[in-house]
Every structure is written in C-alpha cells, then in structure tokens.
Scaffold this motif. Structure first.
Motif: not given
Length: 215
Positions: A179-192
């Motif tokens: 249910s959380d929501r974020f916006t950004a100009d750039a992103m780097d997501y690492d699942h590990l």
C-alpha cells in the motif's frame, strides 16, 4: 666473277661481325620484352577482401514469438514473448515490440515485465524497457514466514537485471510496495539487499501498518 664472289663474301663477313657486336643487346631486349609479356598476361593473385565493419542491421526477424531460458537443472528461468523481434549481430541484442517477460528467481519469486519496446542482451540476463514500462514482483511468503508484499515499478524507462534481481532507471519512476507509494526522478533497487535508492525529487506515502502485520 671470282673477284665479285670474294668481295661479296668479305662484305657478308663484315656484316656478320658487326651483327655479332649487337647480338647481346638484341638478346637482352628480347628477354626484357618476353618478361614484360609474361608479367602482363600472368594470372593475378586474389587479394584478400577487406573485412567490413559490422553494421547495425538485423540478421533475422521473429513475429508473435516466445523465447524461454532454462537453468542447468531444467527449471524455467525466464520467458519472453513479443509481437515482433529483431536480432542485431553487431551488438548481439534482441529488440522486441510489445515485449512481455516473466522470470522466476531461484527462490521462486515471480517477476513480470512489459513495455512498448524492449532491448535484451544476448543471454537474456538484462532487458531495457522503453515506453509504458512496468516491472512487477508478485507477493510471496519467505521460508521464515515473512510476507513480501507486491512490488511494482512504473516509468518510461526501466532497466531490469534478471540474474541479480535489480531494477534501475535514470528517469522518473513510480514505486509501489504493497500500500506504500513513492515517486522519484531516478531509482536503483536491489532485491538481494532489499534497498531502493531513490534520487532527485522523492515523494512518498506510507500506509499505516495493519495490526499484526510484519513489515
């Protein structure tokens, strides 16, 4: 008559003597002309063709296709479908229109991706999504009982790394986690590591936790 014969013979001897002086020159000239003729008429060696620089043009097409990648154990690793695909040999990349991707991690997590256009590397471990790009990781329960909420990324460009379970973008994105929501100009997501590095103008909404829920 005898006198005329002797005079004629003497003249002939003189002519032969003079001719013998020029004989080496004549022979050398004939040899040079013969060599020149042989060179002009001898078959020429085939020159090696210059190697052409590779050009960015597809070497084959696919339409309404499905490509599957498997692990060494035979388990399905990823599946890509598309309306049309074009392979470029100079970069060993596959460009796909209306791309759809489904991948399964070794832990059993299922991820879906779609876009107007996709660009995959040769082994399918990376795919760049252009236009209406969406990457979704389905909700799951870990062996320790922890619930992983549904995770969604949206943007005009997303770069998904299948093997390392990573999603990056240098353009505006929308990240939805449960249910959380974020916006950004750039992103780097690492699942590990479970870390999402949001950059630029970051805005977010964190929903109140449900009683008894583990975040």
């Amino acid at each position: 008559m005898a006198m005329d014969f002797k005079q004629g013979w003497a003249l002939l001897r003189m002519a032969l003597d003079r001719a013998s002086l020029y004989l080496p020159i004549i022979l050398m000239g004939a040899l040079a002309l013969g060599t020149y003729w042989l060179v002009r008429n001898a078959p020429r060696l085939v020159q090696p063709a210059a190697k052409e620089a590779p050009i960015h043009e597809p070497d084959f097409f696919m339409r309404d296709f499905t490509v599957k990648n498997f692990l060494g154990t035979g388990q399905l690793r990823s599946e890509m479908t598309g309306k049309e695909g074009r392979h470029y040999p100079d970069t060993d990349t596959l460009e796909v229109d209306q791309v759809r991707v489904r991948s399964i991690s070794p832990q059993g997590l299922v991820t879906h991706a779609s876009a107007d256009r996709g660009l995959s590397n040769g082994d399918g471990s990376e795919i760049q999504l252009f236009g209406n790009a969406i990457v979704v990781r389905d909700a799951a329960v870990q062996p320790n009982g922890r619930v992983l909420p549904r995770l969604e990324f949206r943007g005009e460009f997303l770069h998904a790394y299948v093997d390392t379970e990573r999603v990056r973008s240098d353009r505006p994105v929308i990240l939805t986690r449960g249910s959380d929501r974020f916006t950004a100009d750039a992103m780097d997501y690492d699942h590990l590591s479970g870390v999402a590095n949001l950059q630029g103008r970051v805005r977010g909404f964190i929903a109140p936790p449900t009683p008894g829920a583990r975040r």
